[in-house]
Design a protein around this motif. Structure first.
Motif, short mmCIF file in Angstrom:
data_model
loop_
_atom_site.label_atom_id
_atom_site.label_comp_id
_atom_site.label_asym_id
_atom_site.label_seq_id
_atom_site.Cartn_x
_atom_site.Cartn_y
_atom_site.Cartn_z
N TRP A 51 6.20 65.09 41.45
CA TRP A 51 6.19 63.74 40.92
C TRP A 51 4.80 63.19 40.66
N LYS A 68 8.10 54.67 50.09
CA LYS A 68 9.56 54.60 50.13
C LYS A 68 10.09 55.77 50.93
N TYR A 104 9.77 69.24 37.37
CA TYR A 104 10.05 67.87 37.84
C TYR A 104 10.52 67.07 36.64
N ASN A 120 13.99 67.76 41.20
CA ASN A 120 12.78 68.28 41.84
C ASN A 120 12.77 69.79 41.70
N ASN A 166 16.07 59.72 50.57
CA ASN A 166 14.67 60.01 50.23
C ASN A 166 14.45 60.23 48.74
N SER A 167 15.42 60.80 48.02
CA SER A 167 15.25 61.08 46.58
C SER A 167 16.05 60.11 45.72
N HIS A 208 15.21 56.30 44.76
CA HIS A 208 14.46 55.78 43.60
C HIS A 208 15.40 55.16 42.57
N HIS A 219 17.62 63.07 38.13
CA HIS A 219 16.43 63.15 38.98
C HIS A 219 16.37 64.57 39.54
C1 INS Z 1 9.64 62.39 47.07
C2 INS Z 1 9.20 61.39 46.01
C3 INS Z 1 9.59 61.80 44.62
C4 INS Z 1 11.04 62.22 44.51
C5 INS Z 1 11.40 63.24 45.55
C6 INS Z 1 11.10 62.75 46.94
O1 INS Z 1 9.40 61.88 48.34
O2 INS Z 1 9.75 60.14 46.30
O3 INS Z 1 9.34 60.78 43.69
O4 INS Z 1 11.29 62.74 43.23
O5 INS Z 1 12.76 63.59 45.42
O6 INS Z 1 11.45 63.74 47.88
#
Ligand code: INS
Length: 341
Positions: free
Chosen positions: A276, A96, A233, A156, A171-172, A175, A154
């Motif tokens: 992750w 993804k 995380y 990071n 990108n984040s 999801h 979510h």
């Molecule tokens: C990453 C990944 C993780 C997500 C991050 C992302 O590529 O998809 O699952 O938590 O934010 O940068």
């Protein structure tokens, strides 16, 4: 017959998929690795017991040495490589997002329709996570009454250093953008981006960010994404239903390496994962197993995200980027038929 798989990209996810192959995936074998950094490709291939090394994804796809491809290159290369693999008739597991922009994702769906064969699985691995699956199964029964709202978080530990505020979304946040309509059974119709005070620890993007999304059934979904959270995380999801509240357990208890809570010295503690991979280890393994089985029959695993699902997600992400760029106004998500032209 064993499916010969090639991995394109030797970053975090390329390595993680290779590790999963090395520990045994029934019906599949990693035979090739590609990266512009050929030293990295050679070393990953050696570690994983893959015999072929290529200096580009295109060469790997065209080599005739692989039956299926995993694309784990940087996001901006996903759509082009996916199209190339489709044109060679190779099943693809593309990490993804399918693309950062809906136009590029639409290009993949167009080509897929022209070729008349659906060979693309997109790596929205949360669809294989036991926790998210349990949330979905429970919602489907209707035992808690109707879904009224959902709240997601979510976080990071730290961000990709070059990422922008849009990358946080595409990108984040992507999801949650994929998972929420999959859970709710209803597409996202309206979105609104907002933020308040940002962290001084990150300069290139506004962090944290907050999204309000309404689905076609009128259910409100809130999402907080913080890519520079420092402490661990952490992914949370809470469903507010008419007669119950259902949520994922807090992360520390899910970490495989540290499944206990320790009370000592007047303190209770449990470890957070640094990224992750530990949090979604089970999901990644389940996804890879299901994909190898399906790809061997030139199919897409049941429940996995298709190219069209991934286009839908990027389309919503782009609407959030538009909301951000227009100062937080509410944006109606265009119909994907409109995006497909
Ligand atoms: C990453 C990944 C993780 C997500 C991050 C992302 O590529 O998809 O699952 O938590 O934010 O940068």
């Amino acid at each position: 017959e064993t499916l010969r798989v090639g991995i394109i990209g030797t970053g975090v996810m390329g390595q993680d998929h290779a590790r999963n192959f090395a520990s045994g995936i029934a019906g599949g074998r990693l035979v090739a690795v590609a990266d512009v950094n050929t030293a990295a490709a050679s070393s990953l291939a050696a570690q994983a017991g893959a015999e072929h090394v290529f200096s580009s994804g295109e060469e790997l796809i065209d080599s005739g040495e692989v039956d299926a491809v995993i694309i784990a290159a940087p996001d901006r290369f996903h759509a082009g490589l996916t199209i190339r693999a489709m044109e060679r008739g190779l099943p693809v597991l593309c990490e993804k997002p399918l693309a950062p922009t809906a136009d590029e994702a639409a290009g993949v769906v167009h080509r897929e329709r022209e070729l008349g064969e659906s060979l693309v699985t997109v790596g929205f691995m949360r669809r294989f996570d036991p926790g998210y699956l349990a949330l979905k199964q429970r919602l489907v029964t209707g035992m808690d009454g109707a879904l009224l709202m959902s709240h997601s978080v979510h976080r990071n530990v730290d961000a990709h250093p070059d990422g922008t505020s849009s990358d946080t979304i595409t990108n984040s946040g992507i999801h949650e953008i994929d998972t929420i309509p999959w859970l709710a059974g209803s597409p996202i119709a309206h979105v609104q981006w907002t933020s308040g005070k940002g962290s001084s620890l990150i300069t290139k993007r506004l962090d944290p960010q907050f999204y309000l999304m309404t689905d076609a059934a009128g259910v409100l979904h809130t999402v907080e994404v913080q890519v520079q959270a420092q402490y661990g995380y952490d992914v949370r999801c809470e469903l507010v239903c008419e007669t119950a509240n259902v949520e994922l357990p807090r992360v520390p208890t899910l970490v495989e390496e540290n499944p206990v809570l320790v009370s000592k010295n007047l303190t209770a503690s449990s470890a957070y994962p640094a990224d992750w991979r530990p949090r979604f280890a089970a999901a990644y393994r389940a996804e890879l197993n299901a994909w190898v089985q399906a790809a061997s029959a030139k199919q897409i695993p049941e429940g996995a995200a298709t190219a069209t699902d991934a286009l839908r997600a990027t389309n919503v992400a782009n609407a959030l980027v538009e909301s951000m760029e227009r100062g937080g106004v509410q944006v109606a998500v265009p119909a994907i038929e409109e995006v497909l032209g």
